[in-house]
Motif scaffolding. Structure first.
Motif, PDB file in Angstrom:
ATOM      1  N   ARG A 129      -6.765  -5.161  -0.454  1.00  0.00           N
ATOM      2  CA  ARG A 129      -8.025  -4.517  -0.078  1.00  0.00           C
ATOM      3  C   ARG A 129      -8.386  -4.950   1.336  1.00  0.00           C
ATOM      4  NH1 ARG A 129     -12.256  -6.459  -3.125  1.00  0.00           N
ATOM      5  NH2 ARG A 129     -13.346  -4.450  -3.183  1.00  0.00           N
ATOM      6  N   ASP A 159       8.593  -1.573  -6.223  1.00  0.00           N
ATOM      7  CA  ASP A 159       7.572  -2.486  -6.722  1.00  0.00           C
ATOM      8  C   ASP A 159       6.397  -2.436  -5.756  1.00  0.00           C
ATOM      9  OD1 ASP A 159       9.124  -3.390  -8.905  1.00  0.00           O
ATOM     10  OD2 ASP A 159      10.194  -4.780  -7.582  1.00  0.00           O
ATOM     11  N   GLU A 205       2.519  -4.043  -4.454  1.00  0.00           N
ATOM     12  CA  GLU A 205       1.486  -5.072  -4.437  1.00  0.00           C
ATOM     13  C   GLU A 205       0.268  -4.478  -3.751  1.00  0.00           C
ATOM     14  OE1 GLU A 205       2.685  -8.961  -3.191  1.00  0.00           O
ATOM     15  OE2 GLU A 205       4.683  -8.756  -4.081  1.00  0.00           O
ATOM     16  N   PHE A 206      -0.906  -4.717  -4.332  1.00  0.00           N
ATOM     17  CA  PHE A 206      -2.107  -4.013  -3.913  1.00  0.00           C
ATOM     18  C   PHE A 206      -3.072  -4.963  -3.199  1.00  0.00           C
ATOM     19  CE2 PHE A 206      -0.294  -1.823  -7.539  1.00  0.00           C
ATOM     20  CZ  PHE A 206      -0.237  -0.521  -7.073  1.00  0.00           C
ATOM     21  N   TYR A 238     -12.310   3.771  -6.324  1.00  0.00           N
ATOM     22  CA  TYR A 238     -11.582   2.650  -6.896  1.00  0.00           C
ATOM     23  C   TYR A 238     -11.598   1.479  -5.907  1.00  0.00           C
ATOM     24  CZ  TYR A 238      -9.615   5.785 -10.470  1.00  0.00           C
ATOM     25  OH  TYR A 238      -9.448   6.654 -11.509  1.00  0.00           O
ATOM     26  N   TYR A 240      -2.389   4.412  -8.769  1.00  0.00           N
ATOM     27  CA  TYR A 240      -0.951   4.504  -8.998  1.00  0.00           C
ATOM     28  C   TYR A 240      -0.649   4.586 -10.491  1.00  0.00           C
ATOM     29  CZ  TYR A 240       0.292   3.761  -4.106  1.00  0.00           C
ATOM     30  OH  TYR A 240       0.455   3.919  -2.755  1.00  0.00           O
ATOM     31  N   GLU A 241      -1.421   3.867 -11.301  1.00  0.00           N
ATOM     32  CA  GLU A 241      -1.226   3.944 -12.743  1.00  0.00           C
ATOM     33  C   GLU A 241      -1.479   5.359 -13.255  1.00  0.00           C
ATOM     34  OE1 GLU A 241      -2.923   1.995 -16.934  1.00  0.00           O
ATOM     35  OE2 GLU A 241      -3.856   1.461 -15.015  1.00  0.00           O
ATOM     36  N   ASP A 252      -9.268  -0.798  -5.430  1.00  0.00           N
ATOM     37  CA  ASP A 252      -7.964  -0.829  -4.776  1.00  0.00           C
ATOM     38  C   ASP A 252      -7.124   0.287  -5.390  1.00  0.00           C
ATOM     39  OD1 ASP A 252      -6.825  -1.745  -7.197  1.00  0.00           O
ATOM     40  OD2 ASP A 252      -6.978  -3.829  -6.598  1.00  0.00           O
ATOM     41  N   ARG A 293      -4.515   0.158  -7.411  1.00  0.00           N
ATOM     42  CA  ARG A 293      -3.768  -0.129  -8.637  1.00  0.00           C
ATOM     43  C   ARG A 293      -3.997   0.948  -9.696  1.00  0.00           C
ATOM     44  NH1 ARG A 293      -1.799  -4.960  -9.811  1.00  0.00           N
ATOM     45  NH2 ARG A 293      -3.187  -5.850  -8.218  1.00  0.00           N
ATOM     46  N   ARG A 294      -5.264   1.301  -9.949  1.00  0.00           N
ATOM     47  CA  ARG A 294      -5.572   2.314 -10.969  1.00  0.00           C
ATOM     48  C   ARG A 294      -5.067   3.690 -10.524  1.00  0.00           C
ATOM     49  NH1 ARG A 294      -9.104   2.693 -15.515  1.00  0.00           N
ATOM     50  NH2 ARG A 294      -9.140   4.896 -16.134  1.00  0.00           N
TER      51      ARG A 294
END
Length: 556
Positions: free
Chosen positions: A185, A180, A182-183, A151, A158-159, A153, A155-156
């Protein structure tokens, strides 16, 4: 999971950094399913089932799910259940009331694209219509013919953890209820290779799979990543930081960040021994544990400042980054090095995390090598043996570390039975260590800030007389040398010569990072006119400079 948050605490905000070659961000190859192979007349795989991969719906859909199929003993407790939503007859038609004859009780599920990811068979095929059998179009393909498995970063990641992870009592793993995110790289594992500003493999992102395309970040990438982390945390609104990297090196990067980053919030690193989505993937749990660890506030003192320093959170344990190393490629394959403590907290019990011990070494906002206190320039050394001079090196500017000025520290290892022994009638000849002398000359030509770490006897740190003599030449050419014990020594390296730095109980790889930081703080050692035969005054000047390095190694 809500009970992990301290009462009355503000909602945590966590910065999540994707680092290089991170198995925790890696996924199994996307292989064309048998559903797609049947549809397009392709040879079938012998698997009994298709692997299901997280994907997004393009349109709403209604599904009929067989009642009591979620567990083998659901029907055994049928009396505890409400009636089903309807029945499906032998022809597949749905009925709100039970029809005559055979019929299957079902639940009606309305799926919508807004729901998020769902697991489905993978239907993708290659451009020529053939099936994907691995991540590349053909074995050993060039990068242009290979898909990426990492991936770009987190984000995917954690989703998917939230979408498919289950808490112990059947509820979802709701990371969003804890913090909360924030992602970011920083030398990431995956890259965007198309578009207006395509990224380059080995320059902008770093993979180890497919194995023939393995790339590694350089010292310059480490400098830029350090600057990036500091800039993000300078925003001042973060509760903590999570760094995701490959398991063999995550402890090194976290130790480095703990030395350089000036922050009062916890820095935690995570890795995985198995790919995300694979059987018994361990990285997902490590991420969740890290979020709980940061959100709990357990690392903060009465002033709200982190008192633990950079940590690695894996396998339900929190290790001090200074004191942990990967010993084996399996969950649980991490060990404490140095023989003194190392496990900061245990996340395996009930309730919020609890600290088990506090490290005494200086770190982050207490580190003497943090970015905010490093000088903008230091003295380096250039030339050649016999003609070494000092030169000013710009090490820091308005962006942080200057990537081209990063110190170059080499590792050399002691082993018995060298090519040439030594004795009373066979004195050591330093220049027989041709590898060390080649590196000295290369350093003087290219790296004004440089040094060596010698992994010597355990725990003494000493090497054979020939290697010691060669490294002494490096010292008097301006390059500090650190001695450490071999392997994951539990003892502290002896200090038998005041011109060498004792690596304390650090491993060689951790000593390398601390020496890099020390060179950014102090610069090179004062060179002797003749590194093979320093004068008494030159030796005294070197011993004085080495003492400053030693003070850092005794406290960091």
């Amino acid at each position: 999971m809500d009970d992990m948050l301290p009462a009355g605490a503000p909602r945590p905000r966590i910065a999540v950094f994707a680092g290089p070659t991170a198995t925790i961000l890696n996924t199994p190859d996307l292989v064309t399913s048998n559903k797609a192979r049947v549809r397009h007349g392709l040879p079938l795989r012998p698997s009994r089932f298709d692997g299901l991969r997280p994907q997004r719906l393009a349109a709403p859909a209604t599904l009929y799910v067989e009642a009591f199929s979620a567990h083998p003993l659901e029907s055994d407790a049928a009396g505890l259940y409400a009636p089903p939503d309807g029945w499906v007859d032998a022809d597949g038609a749905f009925h709100a009331e039970r029809p005559p004859g055979e019929a299957t009780p079902v639940y009606v599920v309305e799926l919508d694209p807004a729901d998020g990811l769902y697991p489905f068979p993978y239907m993708g095929r290659q451009a020529d219509g053939s099936a994907w059998e691995e991540t590349s179009a053909v074995p050993y393909a060039d990068p242009v013919d290979a898909r990426q498995t990492f991936y770009p970063d987190a984000r995917r990641l954690y989703e998917e953890i939230e979408r498919f992870g289950l808490a112990d009592h059947g509820g979802p793993v709701d990371l969003g209820s804890l913090a909360d995110f924030e992602f970011y790289r920083a030398a990431p594992s995956g890259g965007y290779t198309s578009g207006s500003e395509p990224e380059l493999l080995g320059q902008d992102f770093f993979v180890y799979y497919p194995y023939h395309l393995q790339t590694e970040p350089s010292l310059a990438h480490l400098a830029r990543a350090t600057n990036h982390v500091q800039a993000v945390l300078d925003d001042g609104g973060f509760t903590g930081l999570q760094w995701l990297e490959g398991s063999p090196t995550v402890d090194e990067t976290l130790y480095w960040l703990g030395l350089l980053i000036d922050t009062k919030v916890p820095l935690v690193g995570h890795a995985a021994q198995r790919r995300h989505q694979s059987l018994s993937a361990d990285g997902d749990r490590n991420v969740v544990d890290g979020v709980k660890f940061i959100a709990s506030g357990v690392t903060l003192d009465e002033r709200g400042e982190d008192r633990v320093g950079a940590c690695v959170v894996v396998d339900e344990l929190v290790y001090s980054a200074r004191d942990v190393t990967k010993a084996d490629a399996r969950p649980g394959g991490y060990e404490v090095t140095g023989g003194h403590g190392g496990v900061v907290a245990d996340l395996g019990g009930y309730g919020p995390p609890q600290l088990t011990y506090l490290p005494t070494r200086r770190h982050t906002h207490r580190s003497e090598t943090r970015l905010t206190v490093l000088p903008e320039s230091v003295a380096g050394v250039v030339g050649r043996l016999g003609d070494v001079t000092r030169t000013e090196v710009l090490t820091k500017d308005e962006h942080g570390l200057v990537p081209t000025a990063m110190p170059h520290v080499s590792l050399t290892k002691y082993s018995r039975y060298a090519a040439k022994g030594t004795g009373a009638d066979d004195l050591p000849v330093a220049d027989e260590e041709v590898e060390i002398f080649a590196r000295i000359e290369a350093n003087l030509a290219r790296f004004p800030l440089s040094g060596f770490v010698c992994e010597g006897m355990s725990p003494f740190g000493m090497a054979d007389p020939v290697k010691n003599a060669a490294l002494s030449v490096a010292v008097f050419a301006g390059m500090p040398v650190v001695r450490t014990g071999r392997g994951t020594t539990g003892g502290m390296a002896y200090r038998t010569d005041p011109t060498f730095v004792s690596g304390n109980n650090l491993t060689a790889t951790k000593a390398r990072l601390l020496l890099m930081a020390a060179l950014l703080k102090f610069g090179a050692l004062p060179p002797a006119a003749d590194p093979f035969a320093p004068t008494s005054d030159e030796r005294a000047a070197t011993e004085k400079a080495v003492a400053e390095f030693q003070a850092l190694f005794d406290t960091h």
